[in-house]
Design a protein around this motif. Structure first.
Motif, PDB file in Angstrom:
ATOM      1  N   LEU A 174     -38.534  46.561  37.928  1.00 20.19           N
ATOM      2  CA  LEU A 174     -38.386  45.483  36.955  1.00 20.19           C
ATOM      3  C   LEU A 174     -39.087  44.223  37.417  1.00 20.19           C
ATOM      4  N   VAL A 175     -38.893  43.857  38.685  1.00 21.12           N
ATOM      5  CA  VAL A 175     -39.549  42.663  39.216  1.00 21.12           C
ATOM      6  C   VAL A 175     -41.062  42.827  39.200  1.00 21.12           C
ATOM      7  N   LEU A 176     -41.537  44.015  39.597  1.00 14.53           N
ATOM      8  CA  LEU A 176     -42.978  44.255  39.588  1.00 14.53           C
ATOM      9  C   LEU A 176     -43.535  44.196  38.164  1.00 14.53           C
ATOM     10  N   MET A 209     -46.235  41.535  37.046  1.00 10.67           N
ATOM     11  CA  MET A 209     -47.535  41.965  36.529  1.00 10.67           C
ATOM     12  C   MET A 209     -47.780  41.417  35.137  1.00 10.67           C
ATOM     13  N   ALA A 210     -46.740  41.405  34.278  1.00 10.89           N
ATOM     14  CA  ALA A 210     -46.910  40.858  32.934  1.00 10.89           C
ATOM     15  C   ALA A 210     -47.211  39.367  32.982  1.00 10.89           C
ATOM     16  N   ILE A 226     -41.719  46.060  28.367  1.00 10.83           N
ATOM     17  CA  ILE A 226     -41.465  46.061  29.812  1.00 10.83           C
ATOM     18  C   ILE A 226     -40.161  46.781  30.125  1.00 10.83           C
ATOM     19  N   LEU A 227     -39.112  46.492  29.337  1.00 10.64           N
ATOM     20  CA  LEU A 227     -37.823  47.147  29.582  1.00 10.64           C
ATOM     21  C   LEU A 227     -37.912  48.654  29.328  1.00 10.64           C
ATOM     22  N   ALA A 228     -38.647  49.041  28.275  1.00  8.65           N
ATOM     23  CA  ALA A 228     -38.792  50.473  28.001  1.00  8.65           C
ATOM     24  C   ALA A 228     -39.546  51.170  29.123  1.00  8.65           C
TER      25      ALA A 228
END
Length: 446
Positions: free
Chosen positions: A29-31, A35-36, A160-162
């Motif tokens: 999640l942090v990565l 990245m986003a 991102i969450l998906a």
């Protein structure tokens, strides 16, 4: 509320520190967010710098055409037609015409702030001055676009969450062999070697599972070899021990010195016989090969018989044992011989460690929920807390320097545990301060 928040933080930290999956999910999640954010920041910089410089001449030429359409002197009707046709705002200030297409909203001001922030040496991109002295300032209306970044942001966050959920599911699948390895290690620790660890993948975890299976097979073979050796030795020893005891009993009982040595030899042969019997019984119970011979047993009566039988090993006098027996005991379906062995070992162990105690050992029998409870307590010195989990292990003695006459060979409590488990019960050992308390719990019977 603050207490609940602290409790939640503590549980979250505990879960993260003890779960590899949660740590990997947090890392993904942090990565993903990093990245986003890096991608969006880089694209904004690239578009705001590169495309702005490239598009400036085109926008400037288009603004010149729009100002020319308005005319000189400026025509309000033409300006109104432009604002209706294009998403722009127009502001005219000069000696004869002063007109604005609409209120100066925050979005309109923001667009002009961009033009105000340009290099002062460069002509302003959205402002023109006509030949008759009128100042015409254009603005871009962003009302139709102002919600678009929010939708893009929400879609980006959902994506991102998906992706994080998909990555977690994939990592969960990749780490599933760790669950198999843990379950297999627990089975091997209990002595169940029948089911090996399944090999799901031919990767590092698969190789680890294969190595653990190989180690379990080696341990199983060593344990089988040990059991076979013990059984063979025990069986081979029984015949010569029986002959030696028979020959010793045929020795004359006089003179007194011969009689004393004869009794000492008979005691040693009896200890060796009991040791061989305990070894054989331990292996039978440990492997589940010994079927219980269940019959109706009056447990308090059996306890008194065991106390009386212990007199032969304590100088002919009945040992002092305090009996705490409930009245109105029902007959229970038990294996009489093995329950006798359990009571004998528990009492013998308590008597051995109560030689210098102020009080005699206590035997307590209770018949109530959750079942039958047999407690034997001595008032000796007890043991260190770190030793308690090992007391029921085979051949374990707290003090390795003790002689066999004082501490036995370490099979007594192990046999008691096996007898309790064979009856579906359990054995617990705890310090009673002073002394040691051993409690055997058997399941209730209808």
């Amino acid at each position: 509320m603050a207490r609940l928040r602290r409790h939640w933080h503590h549980r979250a930290r505990h879960a993260l520190s003890h779960s590899l999956r949660l740590r990997l999910m947090a890392l993904f999640l942090v990565l993903a967010l990093a990245m986003a954010a890096t991608f969006i920041f880089g694209m904004q910089k690239a578009l705001s710098v590169g495309w702005r410089d490239a598009a400036r001449p085109l926008v400037s030429d288009y603004v010149d055409r729009l100002v020319a359409d308005i005319g000189s002197p400026p025509s309000v009707e033409r300006a109104q037609a432009l604002t209706r046709r294009l998403p722009i705002s127009v502001q005219i200030a000069g000696p004869t015409v002063n007109w604005r297409s609409g209120p100066q909203t925050e979005a309109w001001q923001h667009i002009h702030a961009y033009d105000d922030a340009q290099d002062p040496s460069q002509p302003r991109l959205l402002v023109r001055t006509t030949a008759d002295g009128h100042r015409i300032e254009l603005g871009v209306s962003v009302a139709a676009w102002e919600n678009q970044p929010r939708r893009v942001g929400w879609f980006t966050l959902a994506g991102i969450l998906a992706l994080t959920a998909l990555a977690y599911a994939h990592v969960r699948h990749l780490l599933r062999p760790l669950d198999d390895i843990r379950a297999g290690a627990q089975r091997f620790g209990r002595g169940d070697f029948a089911e090996p660890i399944p090999l799901r993948h031919r990767d590092e975890l698969g190789q680890l599972a294969s190595d653990v299976n190989a180690m379990a097979r080696s341990i199983h073979q060593m344990l089988d070899a040990k059991r076979a050796l013990l059984l063979a030795i025990s069986h081979e020893l029984r015949s010569p021990l029986t002959r030696a005891r028979l020959n010793t009993e045929l020795l004359p009982e006089t003179p007194p010195d011969v009689a004393a040595r004869r009794e000492a030899l008979l005691r040693d042969l009896g200890e060796m016989r009991d040791l061989v019997t305990d070894l054989l019984e331990s292996e039978r119970l440990d492997q589940g090969h010994a079927a219980l011979q269940l019959e109706l047993v009056d447990l308090p009566t059996l306890a008194r018989e065991v106390v009386d039988a212990l007199a032969q090993t304590h100088g002919g006098a009945a040992p002092k044992v305090v009996l705490d027996l409930e009245a109105d005991w029902p007959a229970l379906q038990l294996d009489r011989a093995r329950m006798r062995l359990l009571l004998r070992n528990l009492l013998d162990n308590a008597l051995r460690h109560s030689a210098d105690a102020a009080q005699p050992p206590l035997l307590r029998l209770r018949h109530r929920a959750p079942g039958v409870r047999i407690t034997v307590r001595d008032h000796g010195p007890g043991v260190a807390p770190s030793v308690l989990p090992h007391l029921s292990e085979p051949f374990y003695r707290p003090d390795s320097a003790r002689g066999r006459a004082e501490g036995g060979v370490g099979l007594g409590l192990h046999l008691c545990k096996l007898v309790a488990q064979a009856h579906g019960g359990s054995l617990e050992i705890a310090n009673a301060q002073p002394g040691l308390a051993v409690t055997v719990t058997l399941p209730a019977q209808p």
